[in-house]
Scaffold this motif. Sequence first.
Motif, PDB file in Angstrom:
ATOM      1  N   ARG A 143       0.853  -1.128  -0.154  1.00 47.91           N
ATOM      2  CA  ARG A 143      -0.007  -0.014   0.074  1.00 47.91           C
ATOM      3  C   ARG A 143       0.831   1.037  -0.069  1.00 47.91           C
ATOM      4  O   ARG A 143       0.642   2.187  -0.761  1.00 47.91           O
ATOM      5  CB  ARG A 143      -1.019   0.037   1.266  1.00 47.91           C
ATOM      6  CG  ARG A 143      -1.856   1.135   1.115  1.00 47.91           C
ATOM      7  CD  ARG A 143      -2.660   1.017   2.519  1.00 47.91           C
ATOM      8  NE  ARG A 143      -3.519  -0.063   2.660  1.00 47.91           N
ATOM      9  CZ  ARG A 143      -3.311  -0.990   3.506  1.00 47.91           C
ATOM     10  NH1 ARG A 143      -2.249  -0.823   4.541  1.00 47.91           N
ATOM     11  NH2 ARG A 143      -4.268  -2.062   3.346  1.00 47.91           N
ATOM     12  N   ASN A 144       1.892   1.134   0.743  1.00 49.87           N
ATOM     13  CA  ASN A 144       2.791   2.538   0.967  1.00 49.87           C
ATOM     14  C   ASN A 144       3.830   2.663  -0.469  1.00 49.87           C
ATOM     15  O   ASN A 144       4.183   3.805  -0.718  1.00 49.87           O
ATOM     16  CB  ASN A 144       3.569   2.389   2.042  1.00 49.87           C
ATOM     17  CG  ASN A 144       2.635   2.800   3.464  1.00 49.87           C
ATOM     18  OD1 ASN A 144       2.433   3.945   3.512  1.00 49.87           O
ATOM     19  ND2 ASN A 144       2.302   2.057   4.175  1.00 49.87           N
ATOM     20  N   LEU A 145       4.183   1.641  -0.808  1.00 49.35           N
ATOM     21  CA  LEU A 145       4.793   1.638  -2.183  1.00 49.35           C
ATOM     22  C   LEU A 145       3.894   2.238  -3.228  1.00 49.35           C
ATOM     23  O   LEU A 145       4.415   3.171  -3.877  1.00 49.35           O
ATOM     24  CB  LEU A 145       5.361   0.391  -2.573  1.00 49.35           C
ATOM     25  CG  LEU A 145       5.996   0.114  -3.942  1.00 49.35           C
ATOM     26  CD1 LEU A 145       7.260   1.112  -4.024  1.00 49.35           C
ATOM     27  CD2 LEU A 145       6.358  -1.402  -4.464  1.00 49.35           C
ATOM     28  N   LEU A 146       2.943   1.799  -3.457  1.00 43.12           N
ATOM     29  CA  LEU A 146       1.854   2.386  -4.290  1.00 43.12           C
ATOM     30  C   LEU A 146       1.688   3.869  -3.921  1.00 43.12           C
ATOM     31  O   LEU A 146       1.540   4.771  -4.843  1.00 43.12           O
ATOM     32  CB  LEU A 146       0.569   1.624  -4.432  1.00 43.12           C
ATOM     33  CG  LEU A 146       0.714   0.306  -4.929  1.00 43.12           C
ATOM     34  CD1 LEU A 146      -0.793  -0.643  -4.895  1.00 43.12           C
ATOM     35  CD2 LEU A 146       1.263   0.080  -6.556  1.00 43.12           C
ATOM     36  N   LYS A 147       1.469   4.083  -2.814  1.00 44.95           N
ATOM     37  CA  LYS A 147       1.417   5.534  -2.177  1.00 44.95           C
ATOM     38  C   LYS A 147       2.484   6.353  -2.723  1.00 44.95           C
ATOM     39  O   LYS A 147       2.413   7.693  -2.928  1.00 44.95           O
ATOM     40  CB  LYS A 147       1.018   5.692  -0.749  1.00 44.95           C
ATOM     41  CG  LYS A 147       0.417   6.935  -0.114  1.00 44.95           C
ATOM     42  CD  LYS A 147       0.171   6.604   1.162  1.00 44.95           C
ATOM     43  CE  LYS A 147      -0.228   7.846   1.871  1.00 44.95           C
ATOM     44  NZ  LYS A 147      -0.676   7.609   3.324  1.00 44.95           N
ATOM     45  N   GLY A 148       3.740   5.829  -2.315  1.00 42.28           N
ATOM     46  CA  GLY A 148       4.845   6.608  -2.834  1.00 42.28           C
ATOM     47  C   GLY A 148       4.781   6.869  -4.249  1.00 42.28           C
ATOM     48  O   GLY A 148       5.558   7.859  -4.682  1.00 42.28           O
ATOM     49  N   MET A 149       4.511   5.765  -5.043  1.00 40.89           N
ATOM     50  CA  MET A 149       4.588   6.042  -6.688  1.00 40.89           C
ATOM     51  C   MET A 149       3.574   7.142  -6.956  1.00 40.89           C
ATOM     52  O   MET A 149       3.794   7.961  -7.909  1.00 40.89           O
ATOM     53  CB  MET A 149       4.089   4.471  -7.214  1.00 40.89           C
ATOM     54  CG  MET A 149       5.317   3.554  -7.058  1.00 40.89           C
ATOM     55  SD  MET A 149       4.686   2.119  -7.892  1.00 40.89           S
ATOM     56  CE  MET A 149       4.637   2.383  -9.432  1.00 40.89           C
ATOM     57  N   VAL A 150       2.354   7.241  -6.215  1.00 39.57           N
ATOM     58  CA  VAL A 150       1.491   8.189  -6.790  1.00 39.57           C
ATOM     59  C   VAL A 150       2.145   9.611  -6.235  1.00 39.57           C
ATOM     60  O   VAL A 150       2.224  10.634  -7.033  1.00 39.57           O
ATOM     61  CB  VAL A 150      -0.026   8.102  -5.826  1.00 39.57           C
ATOM     62  CG1 VAL A 150      -0.737   9.304  -6.029  1.00 39.57           C
ATOM     63  CG2 VAL A 150      -0.525   7.093  -6.468  1.00 39.57           C
ATOM     64  N   ALA A 151       2.861   9.943  -5.194  1.00 47.02           N
ATOM     65  CA  ALA A 151       3.723  10.960  -4.723  1.00 47.02           C
ATOM     66  C   ALA A 151       4.797  11.340  -5.711  1.00 47.02           C
ATOM     67  O   ALA A 151       5.059  12.668  -6.108  1.00 47.02           O
ATOM     68  CB  ALA A 151       4.206  10.888  -3.388  1.00 47.02           C
ATOM     69  N   LYS A 152       5.414  10.476  -6.384  1.00 45.94           N
ATOM     70  CA  LYS A 152       6.426  10.427  -7.248  1.00 45.94           C
ATOM     71  C   LYS A 152       5.775  10.942  -8.617  1.00 45.94           C
ATOM     72  O   LYS A 152       6.366  12.123  -9.182  1.00 45.94           O
ATOM     73  CB  LYS A 152       7.259   9.453  -7.226  1.00 45.94           C
ATOM     74  CG  LYS A 152       8.439   9.572  -8.342  1.00 45.94           C
ATOM     75  CD  LYS A 152       9.547   8.476  -8.531  1.00 45.94           C
ATOM     76  CE  LYS A 152      10.666   8.798  -9.166  1.00 45.94           C
ATOM     77  NZ  LYS A 152      11.715   7.609  -9.642  1.00 45.94           N
ATOM     78  N   TYR A 153       5.016  10.313  -9.250  1.00 44.25           N
ATOM     79  CA  TYR A 153       4.557  10.367 -10.696  1.00 44.25           C
ATOM     80  C   TYR A 153       3.298  11.139 -10.852  1.00 44.25           C
ATOM     81  O   TYR A 153       3.116  11.949 -11.969  1.00 44.25           O
ATOM     82  CB  TYR A 153       4.339   9.158 -11.184  1.00 44.25           C
ATOM     83  CG  TYR A 153       5.526   8.016 -11.218  1.00 44.25           C
ATOM     84  CD1 TYR A 153       6.440   8.373 -11.902  1.00 44.25           C
ATOM     85  CD2 TYR A 153       5.308   7.026 -10.440  1.00 44.25           C
ATOM     86  CE1 TYR A 153       7.567   7.549 -11.924  1.00 44.25           C
ATOM     87  CE2 TYR A 153       6.345   6.021 -10.262  1.00 44.25           C
ATOM     88  CZ  TYR A 153       7.501   6.349 -11.079  1.00 44.25           C
ATOM     89  OH  TYR A 153       8.597   5.446 -11.097  1.00 44.25           O
ATOM     90  N   ARG A 154       2.528  11.540  -9.564  1.00 42.57           N
ATOM     91  CA  ARG A 154       1.286  12.503  -9.691  1.00 42.57           C
ATOM     92  C   ARG A 154       1.494  13.299  -8.516  1.00 42.57           C
ATOM     93  O   ARG A 154       0.391  13.120  -7.676  1.00 42.57           O
ATOM     94  CB  ARG A 154      -0.176  11.425  -9.745  1.00 42.57           C
ATOM     95  CG  ARG A 154       0.037  10.654 -11.123  1.00 42.57           C
ATOM     96  CD  ARG A 154      -1.322  10.144 -11.328  1.00 42.57           C
ATOM     97  NE  ARG A 154      -2.069  10.994 -11.794  1.00 42.57           N
ATOM     98  CZ  ARG A 154      -3.551  10.943 -12.147  1.00 42.57           C
ATOM     99  NH1 ARG A 154      -3.972   9.519 -12.297  1.00 42.57           N
ATOM    100  NH2 ARG A 154      -4.245  11.584 -12.379  1.00 42.57           N
ATOM    101  N   PRO A 155       2.563  14.238  -8.125  1.00 47.94           N
ATOM    102  CA  PRO A 155       2.301  14.832  -7.018  1.00 47.94           C
ATOM    103  C   PRO A 155       1.236  15.770  -7.053  1.00 47.94           C
ATOM    104  O   PRO A 155       0.627  16.078  -5.764  1.00 47.94           O
ATOM    105  CB  PRO A 155       3.773  15.745  -7.247  1.00 47.94           C
ATOM    106  CG  PRO A 155       4.060  15.538  -8.887  1.00 47.94           C
ATOM    107  CD  PRO A 155       3.321  14.466  -9.459  1.00 47.94           C
TER     108      PRO A 155
END
Length: 214
Positions: A143-155
């Motif tokens: 869950r947190n990896l996907l959350k981190g990906m959102v923060a990186k690619y869709r800030p």
Amino acid sequence: MNHNDVLRRLRFALSLDDTATINIFALADYSMEQDYLSTLMKKEQEPGFLPCRDKILSLFLDGLIINKRGKQEGVEPVVLKGSERLSNNDIMRKIRIAMQYRDDDIINLLKSVNFRMSKGELSALFRKPDHRNFKECGDQVVRNLLKGMVAKYRPESAKNAINPTSKPTKPTYKSKARPVKSDSQKVRGTLSRNKPTENVEEKPDSVWGKVKTK
């Protein structure tokens, strides 16, 4: 966290619309229908929801690997059989291969959403199940990896996410006049404060989070 959540959040993180998602399935030799995809994108409480099978998510991740890295000669996507399961460890491994993440990349993505993990803890997730240092991956890590990906690619979509550098705010209370206690009330209050309490030991949460039970 079910497979529908993983598919939905990964699509959102990588800005994949329905057409792009169907094309990724096609790379893994799976013909995804628009109507079926729509049911997988629904949440459990929504009418028409269908659970995403292990086979379907595995094919999507294999298609994503081909999409990001190209097709390898002589290597075909492995289609899971009915009794075979896609674990959180498998999901982490396939995302890592597709996105060409190194250990530091994953650790930094987790750190960006205020989730800490050491290299040793991370490497344990990618061990073979029969390795003595293998650890099952919990929902919390995925869950947190996907959350981190959102923060990186869709800030722009992560503005409402928790800021890892922010400090928790303290609640404010309105001051009220306290009534004057009698001598007998003061004595009872003192005895209550001096009453011994049981020593309860709290167990810390595992860094791997809650592991899915089958």
